[in-house]
Design a protein around this motif. Sequence first.
Motif, PDB file in Angstrom:
ATOM      1  N   LEU A 145      38.797  46.369  43.936  1.00 32.74           N
ATOM      2  CA  LEU A 145      37.470  46.021  43.084  1.00 32.74           C
ATOM      3  C   LEU A 145      37.625  45.564  41.605  1.00 32.74           C
ATOM      4  N   SER A 146      36.764  44.957  41.313  1.00 32.17           N
ATOM      5  CA  SER A 146      36.409  44.412  39.827  1.00 32.17           C
ATOM      6  C   SER A 146      36.071  45.625  39.001  1.00 32.17           C
ATOM      7  N   PRO A 147      36.471  45.682  37.683  1.00 32.09           N
ATOM      8  CA  PRO A 147      35.925  46.696  36.630  1.00 32.09           C
ATOM      9  C   PRO A 147      34.644  47.067  36.586  1.00 32.09           C
ATOM     10  N   ASP A 148      33.794  46.058  36.865  1.00 29.74           N
ATOM     11  CA  ASP A 148      32.344  46.123  36.886  1.00 29.74           C
ATOM     12  C   ASP A 148      31.806  46.707  38.234  1.00 29.74           C
ATOM     13  N   ALA A 149      32.451  46.065  39.510  1.00 26.26           N
ATOM     14  CA  ALA A 149      32.036  46.879  40.707  1.00 26.26           C
ATOM     15  C   ALA A 149      32.262  48.097  40.903  1.00 26.26           C
ATOM     16  N   ILE A 150      33.467  48.670  40.393  1.00 29.65           N
ATOM     17  CA  ILE A 150      33.557  50.066  40.740  1.00 29.65           C
ATOM     18  C   ILE A 150      32.619  51.015  40.097  1.00 29.65           C
TER      19      ILE A 150
END
Length: 437
Positions: A145-150
């Motif tokens: 996952l991306s840093p924003d999605a997590i």
Amino acid sequence: MLGDIKPKEATAVINSLLGGVVPKIGVQHIAVGRSAEVNAFLNALEDVKNGHSMVKFWIGDFGAGKSFMMHLLNTVAIKQKFVVANADFTPENRLYATDGKAVALYSAIIDNIAIQTKPEGGALPVLLEKWIEQTITRTAQEKGLSPDAIRETANLPLVRDAIMRTLNNLTEVGGFDFGQVMTRYYEGYITEDELLRKNALRWLKGEYRSKVEARQDLGVREIINDLNYYDMLKNFCKLFVSIGYSGFMINLDEAINLYKISTGAMREKNYEKILSIYNDCFQGKVTNLFVNFAGTREFLENERRGLFSYQALKSRLETNKFETAGVRDFAQPVLRLMPLSHTEIFVLLQHLKQIFDFNYKVSVDITDDDIQLFMEDMFNKPGAHEFLTPREVIRDFLNVLSVLRQNPSLDKRQLISDIEIKDERPAENSLQNIEEI
């Protein structure tokens, strides 16, 4: 000679010493005559970095510099990337109790946690958030996952599970509740729920007194109390090491207050706790933990009330029989702080004069000859041999500088000769004033 002293450090040094207490920051600029002890301490830190644990007892007479030494050790350890904490024993803070006095000591330790970016203490939230960020990053990588999605609310369970799994592997006793509270802190951190974050921090600091209240606020079954606080300190030690720190160092000062416990059974229980910590550290049951105790000779050697009244501790803490005043063994658990020599005190006062001038942006008219005169006058006064301590010499010297800064026309020689020596030692009958409740 001042080196890289910062204005904030200079102010802390002058204001604290004028108040008769040891500054929390800047002590390295007034460290005189303790190089052998510091070098031995650095060697011990290396062992602790490598996974060992250590207990040291710093023993000296009243005013000999025990508290100063504790703060100097903090400064040295922080530079070696240790998490450090200071706490004092008091009639209300002790190692063993059944009425909240032990968890009160724990709370003082946690409140005073310090790191390089927060040397004055109060660093626990910074450390928790650093660990949470590491866990978030690691979970995002594992799940692709991306840093924003997590950080999205839908992915809260992923990080929550990672926190519980990590802490279950990391901790031993009390790990489940510790993990539960850490997940609640994480939820408050991500959702910006300050109350939830505050409640989690309150639990971690041992401030809940009711299991019912903790369950309502956080959904946990247990609270930190007199019986389990030491397990929580060990859990924190493992957590700090997992973040990337070298270890956890705890300094416990004013150990004379354990000696003063009037009930023999309660005093012995506290000494049992010291023995337990000692054995854990030297038998390898705990890693990366460094515990320092500071106390007087009475606290250590008194056969009726001191540590030597507890045979198991006496056998471990007796001085190396081959040690003399000129041949020291700094590897043993007990380190005796020898009084500063007159030459060392002279150098210390020189340093203080420079720091004072730097702090106030002045140049007080006190020369090296005046410092020599001040010392001769102080040490030759009636009662000086019995009562004079480095603490009083320092405070009187700074008081002279302070008066002359504000009244430069005063006769400095007369000012110095007017100083009187007072007995600042604790009253002998103070033991009788402490009752076991």
